[in-house]
Scaffold this active site. Structure first.
Site: not given
Length: 286
Positions: A85, A105, A155-158
């Protein structure tokens, strides 16, 4: 007008009113939705889980960026894993002393969609000449790169879907290998009240790899379940005990304006609730 129901936890969740559906796409890796909400502004979700909102993203991005960079004191090269983002990139780019920013990313579609529909997150940071944007799997990148970094921000997702590997033992080991002497790794680690097992797993992995490891917290309204935990791994224990005076000097010298971070918040964030300390096997004065 409809609602967006988050599906992260069984039997417990949150619902967002979706005034306008701005974009929905099934990318190569995940299902992405961006919509407008009257309280939180524009909201992005991936695979049923809220990732970021315009209203409170500054808390998350400031704390994952300024804490390690200002604790380090002389960070020249920064690696961001994830962060499609652009919010993390925006905050890292505020540090004039940082000479190289590498961002990896996995999903190029996320970057393109966020540039278009969440421009307030990146605020033009994708055009920063210091940036090397790599569309690749974060695990594969850290396993193979010959570059070294002063600060690595995951800065990862879950830990479900594409983000799962970014919580693995191999990932932490590869990050440790990529750090310069005195380097710091920080990672998003969920809300401990709801995800205490993940905090314990991370603690076990960091314990084996870093001379100094801990967690710090920040309350981000979007991430339900209480304060969010960030993992901290450093090769030099002194970076976690930098004094308020030194942090203030560095913060003032940086001329960075923040909405959440300040040196007192930085120091206080490392004070953890007793149930978290007990779960990771640490005394309160560590």
């Amino acid at each position: 007008m409809s609602d967006y129901q988050e599906t992260l936890y069984e039997g417990y969740g949150q619902r967002f009113r979706m005034d306008t559906l701005l974009h929905e796409v099934r990318t190569e890796h995940q299902h992405l939705v961006i919509f407008e909400n009257p309280r939180m502004g524009r909201v992005m979700a991936l695979d049923g889980v809220i990732q970021t909102t315009e209203a409170d993203e500054f808390i998350y991005h400031e704390m994952l960026t300024h804490v390690p960079i200002l604790a380090h004191g002389n960070a020249r090269s920064v690696l961001i894993i994830g962060g499609g983002d652009g919010g993390m990139l925006r905050e890292v780019a505020k540090h004039k002393g940082v000479e190289r920013i590498t961002m990896v990313e996995i999903d190029g579609t996320v970057v393109e969609m966020c540039k278009e529909y969440l421009p307030k997150h990146s605020q033009g940071a994708f055009d920063d000449p210091r940036l090397n944007l790599v569309i690749d799997d974060g695990m594969r990148f850290v396993a193979n790169t010959t570059e070294r970094y002063d600060v690595i921000i995951s800065d990862s997702t879950d830990p479900i879907g594409p983000g799962e590997v970014l919580f693995s033992e191999n990932f932490y080991q590869a990050c440790r290998r990529c750090l310069n002497e005195g380097g710091i790794l920080v990672t998003q680690n969920g809300t401990p009240f709801m995800q205490l097992g993940e905090v314990q797993t991370t603690a076990g992995r960091l314990r084996e790899l870093f001379a100094d490891w801990h967690f710090y917290q920040a309350a981000v309204p979007t991430y339900i379940g209480g304060a969010m935990t960030f993992a901290w791994g450093a090769s030099d224990a002194a970076t976690r005990s930098v004094t308020a005076t030194t942090l203030t000097e560095r913060f003032v010298a940086s001329q960075i304006e923040t909405r959440y971070y300040n040196p007192q918040i930085h120091i206080g964030a490392f004070a953890l609730p007793q149930y978290v300390l007990q779960a990771i096997g640490k005394p309160a004065n560590d």
